[in-house]
Design an enzyme around this catalytic site. Structure first.
Site, PDB file in Angstrom:
ATOM      1  N   THR A  40       0.827  -1.211   0.000  1.00  0.00           N
ATOM      2  CA  THR A  40       0.000   0.000   0.000  1.00  0.00           C
ATOM      3  C   THR A  40       0.863   1.264   0.000  1.00  0.00           C
ATOM      4  OG1 THR A  40      -1.702  -1.170   1.250  1.00  0.00           O
ATOM      5  CG2 THR A  40      -1.807   1.249   1.280  1.00  0.00           C
ATOM      6  N   TYR A  42       3.464   2.050  -1.300  1.00  0.00           N
ATOM      7  CA  TYR A  42       4.136   2.437  -2.552  1.00  0.00           C
ATOM      8  C   TYR A  42       3.147   2.667  -3.694  1.00  0.00           C
ATOM      9  CZ  TYR A  42       8.083   1.025   0.169  1.00  0.00           C
ATOM     10  OH  TYR A  42       9.002   0.938   1.183  1.00  0.00           O
ATOM     11  N   ALA A  43       1.844   2.547  -3.393  1.00  0.00           N
ATOM     12  CA  ALA A  43       0.852   2.716  -4.462  1.00  0.00           C
ATOM     13  C   ALA A  43       0.964   4.124  -5.029  1.00  0.00           C
ATOM     14  CB  ALA A  43      -0.552   2.455  -3.934  1.00  0.00           C
ATOM     15  N   GLU A 110      -6.000   5.325 -16.569  1.00  0.00           N
ATOM     16  CA  GLU A 110      -5.016   4.233 -16.614  1.00  0.00           C
ATOM     17  C   GLU A 110      -5.464   3.175 -17.612  1.00  0.00           C
ATOM     18  OE1 GLU A 110      -4.130   2.910 -12.608  1.00  0.00           O
ATOM     19  OE2 GLU A 110      -3.320   4.854 -12.064  1.00  0.00           O
ATOM     20  N   HIS A 238       3.531  -5.622 -14.204  1.00  0.00           N
ATOM     21  CA  HIS A 238       3.290  -4.225 -14.578  1.00  0.00           C
ATOM     22  C   HIS A 238       4.222  -3.914 -15.748  1.00  0.00           C
ATOM     23  CE1 HIS A 238       2.820   0.087 -14.408  1.00  0.00           C
ATOM     24  NE2 HIS A 238       1.910  -0.039 -13.465  1.00  0.00           N
ATOM     25  N   ARG A 288      -2.923  -4.232 -18.862  1.00  0.00           N
ATOM     26  CA  ARG A 288      -1.519  -4.584 -18.572  1.00  0.00           C
ATOM     27  C   ARG A 288      -1.028  -5.872 -19.205  1.00  0.00           C
ATOM     28  NH1 ARG A 288      -1.597  -2.776 -12.310  1.00  0.00           N
ATOM     29  NH2 ARG A 288      -1.831  -0.599 -12.890  1.00  0.00           N
ATOM     30  N   HIS A 349       4.075  -7.709 -10.240  1.00  0.00           N
ATOM     31  CA  HIS A 349       3.446  -6.576  -9.549  1.00  0.00           C
ATOM     32  C   HIS A 349       2.307  -6.986  -8.617  1.00  0.00           C
ATOM     33  CE1 HIS A 349       2.147  -2.410  -9.154  1.00  0.00           C
ATOM     34  NE2 HIS A 349       0.947  -2.706  -9.612  1.00  0.00           N
ATOM     35  N   ARG A 384      -6.144  -8.056 -13.399  1.00  0.00           N
ATOM     36  CA  ARG A 384      -6.755  -6.954 -12.645  1.00  0.00           C
ATOM     37  C   ARG A 384      -6.706  -5.652 -13.436  1.00  0.00           C
ATOM     38  NH1 ARG A 384      -4.576  -2.848  -9.405  1.00  0.00           N
ATOM     39  NH2 ARG A 384      -2.520  -3.808  -9.249  1.00  0.00           N
TER      40      ARG A 384
HETATM   41  P1  FAD Z   1      -0.178  -4.605   1.878  1.00  0.00           P
HETATM   42  O1  FAD Z   1      -0.405  -3.174   1.700  1.00  0.00           O
HETATM   43  O2  FAD Z   1       0.894  -5.235   1.129  1.00  0.00           O
HETATM   44  O3  FAD Z   1      -0.004  -4.910   3.413  1.00  0.00           O
HETATM   45  C1  FAD Z   1       0.354  -6.195   3.858  1.00  0.00           C
HETATM   46  C2  FAD Z   1       0.822  -6.104   5.282  1.00  0.00           C
HETATM   47  O4  FAD Z   1       0.999  -7.412   5.819  1.00  0.00           O
HETATM   48  C3  FAD Z   1       2.154  -5.393   5.461  1.00  0.00           C
HETATM   49  O5  FAD Z   1       2.057  -4.584   6.588  1.00  0.00           O
HETATM   50  C4  FAD Z   1       3.128  -6.546   5.726  1.00  0.00           C
HETATM   51  O6  FAD Z   1       4.243  -6.174   6.470  1.00  0.00           O
HETATM   52  C5  FAD Z   1       2.241  -7.486   6.495  1.00  0.00           C
HETATM   53  N1  FAD Z   1       2.673  -8.884   6.483  1.00  0.00           N
HETATM   54  C6  FAD Z   1       2.927  -9.661   5.404  1.00  0.00           C
HETATM   55  N2  FAD Z   1       3.294 -10.893   5.812  1.00  0.00           N
HETATM   56  C7  FAD Z   1       3.260 -10.886   7.166  1.00  0.00           C
HETATM   57  C8  FAD Z   1       3.561 -11.844   8.163  1.00  0.00           C
HETATM   58  N3  FAD Z   1       3.993 -13.089   7.873  1.00  0.00           N
HETATM   59  N4  FAD Z   1       3.417 -11.495   9.471  1.00  0.00           N
HETATM   60  C9  FAD Z   1       3.038 -10.236   9.815  1.00  0.00           C
HETATM   61  N5  FAD Z   1       2.753  -9.290   8.902  1.00  0.00           N
HETATM   62  C10 FAD Z   1       2.865  -9.611   7.597  1.00  0.00           C
HETATM   63  N6  FAD Z   1      -3.115  -0.724  -6.488  1.00  0.00           N
HETATM   64  C11 FAD Z   1      -4.043   0.219  -6.810  1.00  0.00           C
HETATM   65  O7  FAD Z   1      -5.240  -0.048  -6.731  1.00  0.00           O
HETATM   66  N7  FAD Z   1      -3.643   1.464  -7.194  1.00  0.00           N
HETATM   67  C12 FAD Z   1      -2.330   1.818  -7.291  1.00  0.00           C
HETATM   68  O8  FAD Z   1      -2.027   2.947  -7.602  1.00  0.00           O
HETATM   69  C13 FAD Z   1      -1.355   0.842  -6.986  1.00  0.00           C
HETATM   70  N8  FAD Z   1      -0.032   1.119  -7.108  1.00  0.00           N
HETATM   71  C14 FAD Z   1       0.884   0.193  -6.715  1.00  0.00           C
HETATM   72  C15 FAD Z   1       2.235   0.508  -6.759  1.00  0.00           C
HETATM   73  C16 FAD Z   1       3.179  -0.394  -6.294  1.00  0.00           C
HETATM   74  C17 FAD Z   1       4.636  -0.043  -6.347  1.00  0.00           C
HETATM   75  C18 FAD Z   1       2.764  -1.648  -5.783  1.00  0.00           C
HETATM   76  C19 FAD Z   1       3.754  -2.629  -5.262  1.00  0.00           C
HETATM   77  C20 FAD Z   1       1.427  -1.990  -5.769  1.00  0.00           C
HETATM   78  C21 FAD Z   1       0.478  -1.069  -6.232  1.00  0.00           C
HETATM   79  N9  FAD Z   1      -0.882  -1.383  -6.214  1.00  0.00           N
HETATM   80  C22 FAD Z   1      -1.800  -0.422  -6.557  1.00  0.00           C
HETATM   81  C23 FAD Z   1      -1.345  -2.610  -5.597  1.00  0.00           C
HETATM   82  C24 FAD Z   1      -1.803  -2.290  -4.171  1.00  0.00           C
HETATM   83  O9  FAD Z   1      -0.937  -1.330  -3.620  1.00  0.00           O
HETATM   84  C25 FAD Z   1      -1.804  -3.503  -3.277  1.00  0.00           C
HETATM   85  O10 FAD Z   1      -2.450  -4.568  -3.897  1.00  0.00           O
HETATM   86  C26 FAD Z   1      -2.520  -3.172  -1.982  1.00  0.00           C
HETATM   87  O11 FAD Z   1      -1.902  -2.064  -1.385  1.00  0.00           O
HETATM   88  C27 FAD Z   1      -2.503  -4.354  -1.045  1.00  0.00           C
HETATM   89  O12 FAD Z   1      -2.982  -3.937   0.197  1.00  0.00           O
HETATM   90  P2  FAD Z   1      -3.036  -4.984   1.391  1.00  0.00           P
HETATM   91  O13 FAD Z   1      -3.501  -4.241   2.578  1.00  0.00           O
HETATM   92  O14 FAD Z   1      -3.765  -6.174   0.959  1.00  0.00           O
HETATM   93  O15 FAD Z   1      -1.524  -5.451   1.558  1.00  0.00           O
HETATM   94  C1  SIN Z   2       0.264   2.277 -11.147  1.00  0.00           C
HETATM   95  O1  SIN Z   2       0.298   3.375 -10.604  1.00  0.00           O
HETATM   96  O2  SIN Z   2       0.569   2.079 -12.326  1.00  0.00           O
HETATM   97  C2  SIN Z   2      -0.159   1.096 -10.332  1.00  0.00           C
HETATM   98  C3  SIN Z   2      -1.603   1.021 -10.364  1.00  0.00           C
HETATM   99  C4  SIN Z   2      -2.076  -0.363  -9.963  1.00  0.00           C
HETATM  100  O3  SIN Z   2      -1.301  -1.259  -9.669  1.00  0.00           O
HETATM  101  O4  SIN Z   2      -3.300  -0.530  -9.993  1.00  0.00           O
END
Ligand code: FAD
Ligand code: SIN
Length: 552
Positions: A40, A42-43, A110, A238, A288, A349, A384
């Site tokens: 999250t 780095y989104a 996008e 990505h 993508r 990604h 996605r």
């Molecule tokens: P995360 O945000 O990954 O959180 C997972 C958490 O679980 C972290 O705190 C981690 O430390 C913890 N964790 C993991 N394993 C364990 C463990 N064994 N024990 C304890 N804690 C653990 N999506 C969009 O919709 N829009 C965007 O603009 C976008 N941009 C992106 C850019 C980048 C660079 C990336 C990498 C992804 C992007 N995505 C985007 C995808 C999106 O960010 C993620 O899918 C989303 O943030 C996932 O959220 P989450 O809460 O499920 O997991």
């Molecule tokens: C991006 O900003 O290109 C990432 C968006 C996403 O993973 O949905």
């Protein structure tokens, strides 16, 4: 440790849910590193939602279904789309500051979207979300967050003295074993309800936009506990990550947001020529799977290491204002993107598959829920749509809350244990037993195996696959799996060892799922199952658009 609600993970899914569940009882969040460290954080691009005057729910639903190549669950898709605007407003109430222009949201575009519908905070949307949610959490007395706690495995019947362990007994989750990484001690955490929100698995590949935490822990834990996982073959690459010549293990390659292409940037070959028109009429803004495969195809044909992203159509002032993070980061890497093109390559990604849940976020194990990237709700299908991930995470964490809220009396009466019963249960759960194990001095085994897993996955289970390559990958992964299991059984656990065990598990699941899907669809492109010859893809990378429904 005993709690009402245990949330594993501090990304958008875990944090937004914690704030809501705190209405009903004590919430404990554990997270494996610092609390903001997550995908999250780095989104960049933002969150897709119907907010523009020229937009409507049907269009967003159509774009999502189209991108998912026939495998989306329409009900789940409708749910995220229709609830989107409400959840965006809720994030604003939590303090998230989205970019605005003349009092209205600035809406980005996008790939695969027919309208501009991405709300964002410049190009640092995720950081802004984490900041706001963590601030609210810090002021909430019912929520405790513990950093550097690593979830190892779920507590189920097999961890309880004198529990019924037969095959007929319905599986229940009672909490987890977690490694306190600072004290190097394994703890039992017993909870009434456990929510898995551990994010993605990008680190199973060499080149990934995901940070080092994304080692697929949640998928692997769930698999070991007997959860159903689905669609694991659909790993999204990505199209545009900053090209780095040498990438060390655990590195996160820098993403160049799709919003940059949405603002007008175009992909070019080294000779300056555009190429995306050959593959899709939406050109650089196609979904993508198509763009990543087209780049892969061009690189294979030319033998070059990267293609270019040309931002000249956007203009220097707008680049600096709309994409300050991308501008600054590229500058540090030696590229002034207001004047020069960015060298880019595809990178792993996002996991479209995951732990199967119903529309209330329930898994097939009692008391265990999942949300965010680790969950497979049915929204994404075979690919996605951009910026639908943050949306899915907030909508489905809200579903878990709503489910609890509407059944609270019954849940508290029938499913919650009393304080005395909980304490009794805690005492009946076996303590972590590592007798007969030793501290390891074989670090090289861990680092070599990790590197080899990433190499195998990148070489044989990437954007373009075939049965021979997948079988070759499976043979290697199986050998390593055996070796890692033996090593695990004789060694005291560390974060590195636990991550290695999870990486090999996840690699194995992805390959097996890929071998099971005998067709090309969305992100799973199989050379042996081409559906339609496209003259612009070389023989090695035939583009497959629509295919008949295959084995799910
Ligand atoms: P995360 O945000 O990954 O959180 C997972 C958490 O679980 C972290 O705190 C981690 O430390 C913890 N964790 C993991 N394993 C364990 C463990 N064994 N024990 C304890 N804690 C653990 N999506 C969009 O919709 N829009 C965007 O603009 C976008 N941009 C992106 C850019 C980048 C660079 C990336 C990498 C992804 C992007 N995505 C985007 C995808 C999106 O960010 C993620 O899918 C989303 O943030 C996932 O959220 P989450 O809460 O499920 O997991
Ligand atoms: C991006 O900003 O290109 C990432 C968006 C996403 O993973 O949905």
């Amino acid at each position: 440790m005993v709690t009402d609600f245990l949330i594993i993970g501090s990304g958008i899914a875990g944090l937004s849910l914690a704030l809501k569940l705190s209405e009903f009882g004590k919430v404990l969040i554990i997270t494996k590193k610092q609390k903001a460290e997550s995908n999250t954080n780095y989104a960049q691009g933002g969150i897709a939602s119907v907010l523009g005057k020229d937009d409507n729910f049907e269009l967003h639903i159509k774009d999502t279904l189209g991108c998912g190549a026939g495998l989306c669950d329409r009900e789940a898709v409708e749910k995220i789309v229709r609830e989107g605007p409400t959840r965006i407003n809720e994030l604003i109430e939590y303090g998230v500051r989205f970019s605005k222009e003349k009092g209205l949201f600035m809406l980005g575009k996008e790939g695969g979207h027919s309208r501009s519908r991405i709300v964002h905070a410049k190009d640092l949307t995720g950081k802004e979300i984490e900041r706001a949610l963590l601030y609210d959490i810090s002021r909430n007395k019912n929520i405790k967050i513990i950093e550097y706690y690593f979830a190892i495995d779920f507590l189920t019947e097999r961890n309880i003295r004198s529990a019924r362990k037969g095959k007929t007994a319905k599986k229940k989750c009672f909490g987890i074993y977690a490694l306190d990484a600072k004290k190097e001690k394994v703890m039992k955490i017993v909870s009434q309800k456990t929510i898995l929100a551990t994010g993605g698995l990008g680190q199973v590949y060499l080149h990934t936009t995901n940070p080092a935490i994304a080692t697929g822990d949640g998928f692997a834990m769930a698999y070991r506990a007997g959860c159903e996982l689905d669609n694991m073959e659909f790993v999204q690459f990505h199209p545009t990550s900053f090209y780095e010549k040498d990438v060390e293990d655990d590195t996160q390659v820098f993403l160049i947001s799709e919003a940059v292409r949405g603002a007008g940037a175009v992909l070019r070959k080294k000779d300056g020529k555009e190429f995306m028109h050959k593959y899709d009429k939406r050109k650089s803004l196609a979904p993508r799977d198509i763009v990543a495969r087209a780049i892969d195809n061009e690189l294979k044909k030319s033998g070059e290491a990267f293609v270019y992203l040309d931002l000249s159509a956007i203009g220097a002032e707008r680049i600096k204002d709309r994409f300050p993070n991308i501008y600054e980061t590229c500058l540090k890497k030696g590229i002034d993107i207001t004047k020069e093109m960015i060298p880019v390559v595809p990178a792993a990604h996002y996991a479209c598959g995951g732990v199967k849940t119903d529309l209330n976020g329930k898994t097939n194990i009692e008391n265990l829920f999942a949300c965010g990237e680790v969950a497979m709700t049915g929204v994404h299908g075979a690919n996605r749509l951009a910026s639908n991930s943050l949306l899915e995470a907030v909508v489905f964490s809200d579903s878990i809350y709503k489910y609890m809220k509407s059944n609270l009396d019954e849940i508290k009466k029938k499913e919650f244990l009393t304080k005395t019963e909980l304490d009794k249960l805690y005492n009946k759960i076996y303590d972590w037993d590592d007798s007969g194990t030793k501290n390891t001095d074989e670090w090289i085994l861990i680092s070599h195996n990790k590197h080899e897993i990433k190499e195998v996955m990148s070489d044989y289970v990437g954007i373009v696959r075939n049965t021979y390559r997948l079988q070759r990958a499976l043979t290697r992964i199986k050998m390593m799996k055996k070796e890692i299991k033996e090593f695990y059984n004789r060694t005291k656990v560390t974060v590195e060892l636990l991550e290695l065990r999870n990486l090999i598990t996840v690699a194995n699941i992805i390959i097996k799922s890929a071998l099971n899907r005998k067709e090309s669809r969305g992100l799973h492109y199989m050379l042996d199952y081409p559906a339609r010859d496209d003259k612009n893809f070389s023989k090695d990378t035939v583009l497959v658009k629509k295919n008949k429904p295959g084995k799910k």
